[in-house]
Design a protein around this motif. Structure first.
Motif, PDB file in Angstrom:
ATOM      1  N   TYR A 134     -69.903  25.221 -36.814  1.00 41.49           N
ATOM      2  CA  TYR A 134     -68.736  25.591 -36.013  1.00 41.49           C
ATOM      3  C   TYR A 134     -68.786  27.058 -35.584  1.00 41.49           C
ATOM      4  CZ  TYR A 134     -67.293  21.305 -38.342  1.00 41.49           C
ATOM      5  OH  TYR A 134     -67.248  20.019 -38.830  1.00 41.49           O
ATOM      6  N   ARG A 190     -69.991  19.750 -27.426  1.00 36.96           N
ATOM      7  CA  ARG A 190     -69.628  20.081 -28.799  1.00 36.96           C
ATOM      8  C   ARG A 190     -69.977  19.008 -29.839  1.00 36.96           C
ATOM      9  NH1 ARG A 190     -70.043  24.297 -27.504  1.00 36.96           N
ATOM     10  NH2 ARG A 190     -68.516  25.936 -27.098  1.00 36.96           N
ATOM     11  N   SER A 206     -63.864  23.134 -32.358  1.00 33.57           N
ATOM     12  CA  SER A 206     -64.334  21.808 -32.757  1.00 33.57           C
ATOM     13  C   SER A 206     -64.252  21.604 -34.265  1.00 33.57           C
ATOM     14  CB  SER A 206     -65.773  21.577 -32.278  1.00 33.57           C
ATOM     15  OG  SER A 206     -66.693  22.381 -32.997  1.00 33.57           O
ATOM     16  N   SER A 207     -63.902  22.654 -35.005  1.00 34.19           N
ATOM     17  CA  SER A 207     -63.801  22.567 -36.462  1.00 34.19           C
ATOM     18  C   SER A 207     -62.632  21.704 -36.929  1.00 34.19           C
ATOM     19  CB  SER A 207     -63.694  23.965 -37.071  1.00 34.19           C
ATOM     20  OG  SER A 207     -62.578  24.666 -36.542  1.00 34.19           O
ATOM     21  N   TRP A 224     -64.036  29.988 -36.981  1.00 33.19           N
ATOM     22  CA  TRP A 224     -64.821  28.837 -36.529  1.00 33.19           C
ATOM     23  C   TRP A 224     -64.381  28.465 -35.114  1.00 33.19           C
ATOM     24  CZ3 TRP A 224     -63.807  25.242 -41.375  1.00 33.19           C
ATOM     25  CH2 TRP A 224     -64.505  25.747 -42.467  1.00 33.19           C
ATOM     26  N   ASP A 225     -65.227  27.752 -34.398  1.00 34.13           N
ATOM     27  CA  ASP A 225     -64.812  27.322 -33.070  1.00 34.13           C
ATOM     28  C   ASP A 225     -63.849  26.137 -33.167  1.00 34.13           C
ATOM     29  OD1 ASP A 225     -66.152  24.651 -32.491  1.00 34.13           O
ATOM     30  OD2 ASP A 225     -67.945  25.828 -32.929  1.00 34.13           O
ATOM     31  N   MET A 238     -70.720  19.569 -33.941  1.00 29.94           N
ATOM     32  CA  MET A 238     -69.694  18.969 -34.797  1.00 29.94           C
ATOM     33  C   MET A 238     -70.332  18.016 -35.801  1.00 29.94           C
ATOM     34  SD  MET A 238     -66.713  18.113 -32.001  1.00 29.94           S
ATOM     35  CE  MET A 238     -65.538  17.412 -33.166  1.00 29.94           C
TER      36      MET A 238
END
Length: 290
Positions: A229, A220, A280-281, A277-278, A224
């Motif tokens: 994201y 990720r 890691s956002s 968003w995933d 990032m």
């Protein structure tokens, strides 16, 4: 080869059911949006049903991967639920990330009707489902688990029975607690490095090979660092999972201070418009005043 049904064709269930078909199992699918089930059947050569009960009729194993406890109850013990049609000696395998309580509730209903139940949430995300390399954490009776494990391995690289009913869900909660902390730590490290003017890729290349390394770091950090994201597990889903963890902690007395804090960080990301968003956002939250 087994006769199986798969209930729920979301981003996880669709490819999981596909791997069952590719391995030669006879698969009937059900999805709340019928067009998706029809499309799956067209792609994979299986059958599709209009209700969970119809899908479960005559099957040896019924798999399920839906959204939450209420969705799970609807497709199992609801008006047209699969439990109505399951025969004695069959097995229901639930891959939904849900509460341990609903797993125990459905196990009791299954036992009363004469069939088995395994709670079997998964880890590995959409990519893991698509590539057939999920990790599956199971709870239930060993004899029942032994019957379904070879079929589960159609879409998994690891599958283990971790204790009685509910243990799979409790293990998934532990998994999500770990991930929350890892992603927050990675987000803080990247934000720190960006403000310090560091070459993020060079630094991560070094520290990922040491004690700080993790799957999140390896998979990720690049997106990032680019502020992208759109990969993997959504914030809305993570908040659902963390709410399950926090509810269970209130019940068993466990202290989850970091998890509770990170859950609120994700709430801030939702308010920023990042619910899809995933996970890691979390970095976007740290950088919103950059």
């Amino acid at each position: 080869m087994a006769k199986v049904a798969f209930l729920g064709l979301g981003v996880m269930g669709y490819p999981m059911a596909g791997h069952l078909a590719k391995k030669g199992h006879s698969v009937t699918v059900y999805n709340r949006t019928a067009a998706k089930a029809e499309r799956w059947a067209g792609e994979h050569g299986g059958a599709f049903a209009k209700t969970p009960a119809e899908a479960a009729q005559g099957q040896e194993i019924v798999f399920c991967c839906v959204g939450n406890d209420n969705d799970l109850r609807e497709v199992t013990i609801g008006a047209s639920g699969a439990f109505q049609a399951m025969g004695k000696g069959t097995v229901f395998v639930d891959h939904t990330t849900a509460s341990a309580n609903v797993a125990r509730e459905l196990d009791a209903a299954a036992r009363a009707a004469g069939f088995g139940f395994i709670d079997a949430p998964v880890s590995g995300g959409q990519a893991g489902a698509e590539n057939g390399v999920l990790t599956v954490m199971c709870g239930g009776d060993d004899a029942v688990f032994q019957r379904v494990e070879p079929v589960i391995m159609s879409f998994a690289r690891a599958c283990r029975l971790l204790g009685p009913t509910g243990s799979g869900q409790l293990a998934k909660m532990m998994n999500q607690i770990c991930i929350a902390g890892l992603v927050q730590g990675l987000a803080e490290a990247v934000a720190f490095g960006q403000r310090a003017g560091m070459d993020i890729e060079a630094v991560i290349d070094v520290i990922s090979k040491g004690a700080a390394g993790s799957w999140q770091m390896e998979n990720r950090y690049k997106t990032m660092n680019q502020g992208k994201y759109d990969f993997g597990f959504a914030v809305d889903w993570m908040r659902k999972d963390l709410s399950i963890c926090l509810d269970e902690a209130r019940s068993n007395g466990a202290l989850l201070p970091a998890t509770a804090m990170i859950d609120q960080f994700y709430a801030e990301v939702q308010r920023m418009g990042g619910g899809r968003w995933d996970t890691s956002s979390l970095l976007a939250r740290l950088n919103q005043t950059k």
